[in-house]
Design a protein around this motif. Structure first.
Motif, PDB file in Angstrom:
ATOM      1  N   PHE A 478       0.762  -0.913   0.098  1.00  0.00           N
ATOM      2  CA  PHE A 478      -0.054  -0.279   0.381  1.00  0.00           C
ATOM      3  C   PHE A 478       0.682   1.009   0.377  1.00  0.00           C
ATOM      4  O   PHE A 478       0.490   2.201  -0.881  1.00  0.00           O
ATOM      5  N   GLY A 490       1.858   4.347   4.713  1.00  0.00           N
ATOM      6  CA  GLY A 490       0.407   3.612   4.305  1.00  0.00           C
ATOM      7  C   GLY A 490       0.661   2.882   6.508  1.00  0.00           C
ATOM      8  O   GLY A 490      -0.393   2.602   6.351  1.00  0.00           O
ATOM      9  N   ILE A 518      -7.216  -2.210   0.295  1.00  0.00           N
ATOM     10  CA  ILE A 518      -5.844  -2.007  -0.873  1.00  0.00           C
ATOM     11  C   ILE A 518      -6.354  -2.355  -2.167  1.00  0.00           C
ATOM     12  O   ILE A 518      -5.490  -2.034  -3.191  1.00  0.00           O
ATOM     13  N   ILE A 522      -4.765  -0.687  -4.710  1.00  0.00           N
ATOM     14  CA  ILE A 522      -3.736  -0.723  -6.220  1.00  0.00           C
ATOM     15  C   ILE A 522      -4.107  -1.416  -7.406  1.00  0.00           C
ATOM     16  O   ILE A 522      -3.338  -1.646  -8.244  1.00  0.00           O
ATOM     17  N   GLY A 528       1.389   1.710  -6.256  1.00  0.00           N
ATOM     18  CA  GLY A 528       1.646   2.353  -3.897  1.00  0.00           C
ATOM     19  C   GLY A 528       1.555   3.388  -4.288  1.00  0.00           C
ATOM     20  O   GLY A 528       1.324   4.774  -4.546  1.00  0.00           O
TER      21      GLY A 528
END
Length: 539
Positions: A478, A490, A518, A522, A528
């Motif tokens: 992340f 993160g 997440i 993504i 990220g």
């Protein structure tokens, strides 16, 4: 003959004193009140308690305290009242007023003087009145807080005198709050009750909210708007501080995730190695702490408060050496083959878990908190435990040191060079195999000292690392693979988000929602939050 006469006179005097003792005791009004406690029902007992408090004698506080604890007994064969403690068939007895030891008595010869909740409130109020004007500021503060709970209108006069004489600010504020609670239950004028409401609103905690909520049922129509506005103000304030408490819990969880993930940010983010044994490296650091504490407990107990300072460098060395051995023995043969690396490190994680079970056993191991990491304190309405606070500070220190190593040392320069373009770095004379080994060792060493910190808040067991491996990968992915600032942001973001979701979705569903978030994130930003830049990355 004269000696015989003298002995007879002394015996007669002693007999006279013995015969007069009961009547002398009966003439002592305080002793008579104490002996009256077992008589009658709860209502009669409450009257005696009020009479005892009205005497103002400091000895009464000890008697009432023993009564509230259930340690005050009546002797069946006499009118005596004693304090009795102990277990079994015999109990240690003492005089409730003087504290003088009276010896052991059979438990069957004693009847406990019983109290109910109403009497306990009366006892608290009476003890509060007795200690309100004397003793240390801490004692007066405790007495005022006790009187706040009882909110007895009869205590207003006593509180007024105590407030006028009080020099300690905290004790005086507590007395004013106790007086406000008592005024709300009294027949005081409307203006006084409105002022009392304002005093409790200024306190602003759940106890004040409970007092105002209880007063609303018996309040007059003129007082109801003030109470309603006060309740709304306190509820808004409590909601704000509840949100701030969740933020703190989230930051605390985020610091734990940062410690667990920051080593993985190097091994996975910088080297591209999917190390499924990362959690077990964290576990080895925790068990190193346990071993250090065991040695200190058995041989140097006076050094226990320094056990973490001793365990930190040892854990770094042990896990760093283990990381170098893993890289040299397994990982270096599998570069560029992520699936085989994943399977090999997963098998290694099982081996490490079983090795720890064989050496230390399968049960949880006790790792104690040093004195400076024990307890909690209040700050601006937040409840903060010392161990969590120190872990937050420690995580930030580790992050700052690692950032300095990567940006200010030759090793960090070589690591960044190998990361961005391995072939070019090798052609410039950098020994890339040793950089790989040292990088993996550094990441593993940081995981080890993360285990030292986690041993203070979690169970030390062979499964310790399994609780953090998935979260660590989520934090790294992340935040941005290979970026330390991304790992920091993160970890803190996921920690706070998790704590805000838990009250509504539960712990398990909250983690599932975080994972879904997440995955969706993504899909939009594959690199990220903070993506690395360089020739190799851009290519």
């Amino acid at each position: 003959m004269s000696a015989i006469r003298l002995a007879i006179s002394m015996i007669a005097a002693l007999l006279l004193l013995a015969a007069a003792a009961p009547s002398m005791a009966q003439t002592d009004p305080l002793q008579a009140l104490v002996r009256a406690l077992p008589k009658g029902g709860y209502g009669d007992r409450e009257k005696v308690i009020l009479e005892l408090a009205a005497t103002g004698d400091a000895r009464v506080a000890k008697v009432l305290d023993a009564l509230g604890r259930g340690d005050l007994y009546a002797v069946k064969d006499s009118a005596a009242v004693v304090t009795a403690t102990g277990r079994g068939s015999t109990m240690d007895t003492a005089d409730p007023l003087s504290g003088e030891t009276l010896g052991k008595m059979d438990k069957g010869a004693l009847d406990r003087i019983r109290v109910n909740n109403r009497l306990r409130r009366a006892i608290d109020s009476a003890v509060g009145q007795l200690t309100l004007m004397g003793g240390s500021p801490a004692m007066r503060l405790a007495a005022a807080r006790s009187m706040l709970k009882t909110a007895d209108p009869d205590s207003i006069e006593v509180l007024d005198k105590a407030i006028a004489a009080e020099s300690d600010t905290a004790a005086r504020i507590a007395m004013e709050e106790a007086r406000a609670a008592a005024v709300l239950k009294s027949a005081a004028p409307l203006a006084d009750k409105v002022a009392a409401v304002d005093t409790l609103v200024a306190r602003g905690d759940r106890e004040a909210l409970a007092l105002l909520t209880g007063a609303r049922g018996d309040a007059s129509a003129e007082l109801l708007p003030a109470i309603g506005a006060g309740i709304a103000t306190i509820e808004d304030r409590l909601a704000f501080w509840s949100a701030m408490q969740n933020v703190w819990y989230g930051l605390s969880l985020g610091s734990v995730l940062l410690l667990a993930a920051i080593g993985l940010a190097i091994t996975f983010g910088v080297m591209g190695v999917i190390n499924m044994a990362h959690g077990e490296i964290v576990m080895l650091g925790a068990y190193t702490t346990f071993a250090v504490q065991e040695v200190i407990r058995n041989s140097f107990p006076g050094l226990f408060d320094y056990s973490l300072a001793i365990a930190l460098p040892l854990a770094f060395l042990v896990t760093g050496a283990a990381g170098i051995a893993i890289e040299r023995g397994i990982i270096r043969w599998l570069y560029g083959r992520p699936l085989e690396t994943l399977l090999a490190t997963w098998g290694l994680s099982l081996i490490l878990q079983q090795a720890v079970r064989t050496i230390f056993g399968p049960n949880n191991r006790e790792v104690g908190n040093p004195s400076w990491m024990s307890g909690a304190f209040e700050l601006w309405g937040l409840s903060i435990t010392w161990n969590r606070l120190w872990i937050v500070v420690f995580a930030l220190i580790v992050f700052a040191v690692l950032l300095a190593v990567l940006n200010r040392t030759p090793l960090g320069l070589q690591m960044r060079a190998v990361t961005q373009n391995r072939r070019m770095a090798s052609s410039m004379g950098i020994r890339t195999p040793w950089v790989d080994a040292l990088t993996f060792g550094l990441g593993s060493g940081i995981a080890g000292i993360a285990g030292v910190a986690l041993s203070q808040i979690d169970n030390v067991s062979p499964n310790l690392g399994q609780s953090y491996i998935i979260d660590s990968f989520m934090v790294v992915v992340f935040g941005g693979v290979g970026n330390l600032w991304g790992t920091l942001v993160g970890a803190l973001t996921l920690g706070v988000a998790n704590k805000f979701l838990e009250p509504y979705a539960g712990a398990v569903l909250g983690k599932i929602l975080i994972l879904v978030f997440i995955i969706l994130f993504i899909q939009r930003r594959p690199r990220g939050l903070f993506a690395l830049k360089g020739r190799a990355v851009d290519a």
